[in-house]
Design a protein around this motif. Sequence first.
Motif, mmCIF file in Angstrom:
data_model
loop_
_atom_site.group_PDB
_atom_site.id
_atom_site.type_symbol
_atom_site.label_atom_id
_atom_site.label_comp_id
_atom_site.label_asym_id
_atom_site.label_seq_id
_atom_site.Cartn_x
_atom_site.Cartn_y
_atom_site.Cartn_z
ATOM 1 N N ALA A 226 0.834 -1.202 0.000
ATOM 2 C CA ALA A 226 0.000 0.000 0.000
ATOM 3 C C ALA A 226 0.871 1.255 0.000
ATOM 4 C CB ALA A 226 -0.934 -0.007 1.215
ATOM 5 N N MET A 227 1.950 1.232 0.753
ATOM 6 C CA MET A 227 2.872 2.363 0.765
ATOM 7 C C MET A 227 3.483 2.575 -0.622
ATOM 8 S SD MET A 227 4.730 1.611 4.445
ATOM 9 C CE MET A 227 5.864 3.003 4.380
ATOM 10 N N ALA A 228 3.853 1.455 -1.271
ATOM 11 C CA ALA A 228 4.452 1.546 -2.606
ATOM 12 C C ALA A 228 3.484 2.145 -3.615
ATOM 13 C CB ALA A 228 4.908 0.164 -3.069
ATOM 14 N N SER A 229 2.195 1.911 -3.420
ATOM 15 C CA SER A 229 1.191 2.505 -4.309
ATOM 16 C C SER A 229 1.216 4.021 -4.278
ATOM 17 C CB SER A 229 -0.212 2.006 -3.935
ATOM 18 O OG SER A 229 -0.374 0.638 -4.254
ATOM 19 N N PHE A 230 1.713 4.578 -3.180
ATOM 20 C CA PHE A 230 1.810 6.024 -3.040
ATOM 21 C C PHE A 230 3.232 6.531 -3.277
ATOM 22 C CE2 PHE A 230 -2.153 5.008 -1.004
ATOM 23 C CZ PHE A 230 -2.977 6.038 -1.441
ATOM 24 N N GLY A 231 3.998 5.735 -3.998
ATOM 25 C CA GLY A 231 5.321 6.171 -4.420
ATOM 26 C C GLY A 231 6.393 6.096 -3.360
ATOM 27 N N ILE A 232 6.141 5.355 -2.292
ATOM 28 C CA ILE A 232 7.134 5.237 -1.226
ATOM 29 C C ILE A 232 8.051 4.059 -1.533
ATOM 30 C CG2 ILE A 232 7.518 4.912 1.236
ATOM 31 C CD1 ILE A 232 4.727 6.052 1.724
ATOM 32 N N TYR A 252 -0.010 8.555 2.015
ATOM 33 C CA TYR A 252 -0.433 7.209 2.417
ATOM 34 C C TYR A 252 -1.353 7.267 3.636
ATOM 35 C CZ TYR A 252 0.220 2.652 4.768
ATOM 36 O OH TYR A 252 0.041 1.463 5.431
ATOM 37 N N TYR A 253 -0.941 8.011 4.650
ATOM 38 C CA TYR A 253 -1.793 8.149 5.827
ATOM 39 C C TYR A 253 -3.069 8.908 5.490
ATOM 40 C CZ TYR A 253 2.117 6.546 8.762
ATOM 41 O OH TYR A 253 3.122 5.807 9.360
ATOM 42 N N PRO A 321 -4.112 -1.186 -5.802
ATOM 43 C CA PRO A 321 -4.216 -0.205 -6.892
ATOM 44 C C PRO A 321 -3.229 0.954 -6.726
ATOM 45 C CG PRO A 321 -6.389 -0.795 -6.042
ATOM 46 C CD PRO A 321 -5.382 -1.341 -5.076
ATOM 47 N N ALA A 322 -3.039 1.681 -7.800
ATOM 48 C CA ALA A 322 -2.172 2.865 -7.752
ATOM 49 C C ALA A 322 -2.792 3.925 -6.857
ATOM 50 C CB ALA A 322 -1.978 3.418 -9.161
ATOM 51 N N GLY A 323 -1.940 4.783 -6.314
ATOM 52 C CA GLY A 323 -2.428 5.849 -5.458
ATOM 53 C C GLY A 323 -3.137 6.951 -6.221
ATOM 54 N N LYS A 324 -2.805 7.085 -7.502
ATOM 55 C CA LYS A 324 -3.467 8.083 -8.331
ATOM 56 C C LYS A 324 -3.644 7.540 -9.745
ATOM 57 C CE LYS A 324 0.935 10.428 -9.331
ATOM 58 N NZ LYS A 324 1.683 11.711 -9.232
#
Length: 454
Positions: A226-232, A252-253, A321-324
């Motif tokens: 999930a973190m990776a989905s937000f580019g982390i 992410y948060y 899924p992707a964050g955006k």
Amino acid sequence: MKRTLSAVAAVLMTSTAFTALSFTAPAFAETVTIDLWSRADRSGPLRAGNIVSAAEQLNRVFAAAGSDTRVGINLIETNAAGFDADALDLLKAHSVGETPDIAIAAHEWIGSFVEAGFAANLEEHITANAAMYADMIPELWTSVMYKGERYGIPQDSEIRMFFVNNDILRAAGYDQAYIDALPGKVETGEFTMFDWCDLAADTVTKGAAKIGWVHRPNVGPDFQMAMASFGIDIYNDDEAKLQITKQGLTDYYGWLKYCVDNGSLPADMTTYSWDSTHAAFRGGDAMGKFHGIWNVGAQMDSFGLSNEKEYFDKLTWIHAPAGKKGGAPKNLSHPVVYVVGDTENKDLAALLVAMASQHVPNTAHAVGTNHTPIMYGQTAMPEFIEKGWALIAGTPMLKYAEFMPNHAKIGQYNAITYTGIQAVETGEMSPQEAAEMVIEELEIELGDDVIILD
């Protein structure tokens, strides 16, 4: 390994560095003993068992060649509670000169093994035995990399993904065309993490689900996808250090807060037990859950399903899924690996690992323990086709797999970032406050082992 099998045999037949027989071999034979370190693992006995079988196979080769040389396996079986405790015990043994020739370990310890001087660099071995590794699923090599080179061989793999209850979607008014299209929309970045929460919230609003979705209720690696989905990207390969970005962590948060606020994620999720988490999804209350492929058997039992067709009519798998919009999805794999000790027997040990990693022995382990394969060709083998349909279905998902960093402090890192999850979901902190708290704790606890990117 530079030597061929015949060259290894020649070395073994002329070597004077033989020890006493510790595994089945003729009484007259000279024996090279390989020390194999493994947790007592009733759930995965072939992790060690396949190395033993490889030694038996090699001994048959020696016998057929007329050689009286034999390979013996000295199994050092530990009672460690988990792979982390086992890795620490292994490092202690190495520090006092009791270095095993082969160890079975969780991949994230490879960095520590290399720095301690335990793990042998396997680049030459892999290149010299390219045919034995040609079918390896390429993404899995990432799990054994440290500073750009490979120090292990993947022993098994897994997929952690998002599960969706199709019946709940249907009850909420979503047709089969929507359900069938969902995995593709995730892969193209059309369906995002926020869409996931909106979909789950809609099923609750319409009375089709009591709970939108659930995640693991305690610290663990699942959150990394999930973190990776937000580019982390939590690891810097060049410097072999953990890293974090304040903006990514805030995003992410912020997503978790969005999910709680729209009613799709329980605000007290981090107080659940594992039993209540599993029951929420397997009992039909929750539309979604993210966890691992090993849940399939329990899901089959809970939902009363008897075959692949029934299973995928009931449930759909998607990546995180992707964050955006337009971003790339993610999932997580956590391989167990073979590590070869940097000992005088490392070439022979690496050969045994290569033999144990081939399609037939690895399939016996994978199918028996619900692990995805390490070689693509395994999915075409009769045993996989007969018993491992879920594993075959999960294998293509490895294309988007993330792996835990090969860093000793990843456990501390996960525990600290989890405190932010708790703070945000319970409403104790805003996403910005939680991100600041977590970064401050990472700097204090991890010091030079973590890079703050912004």
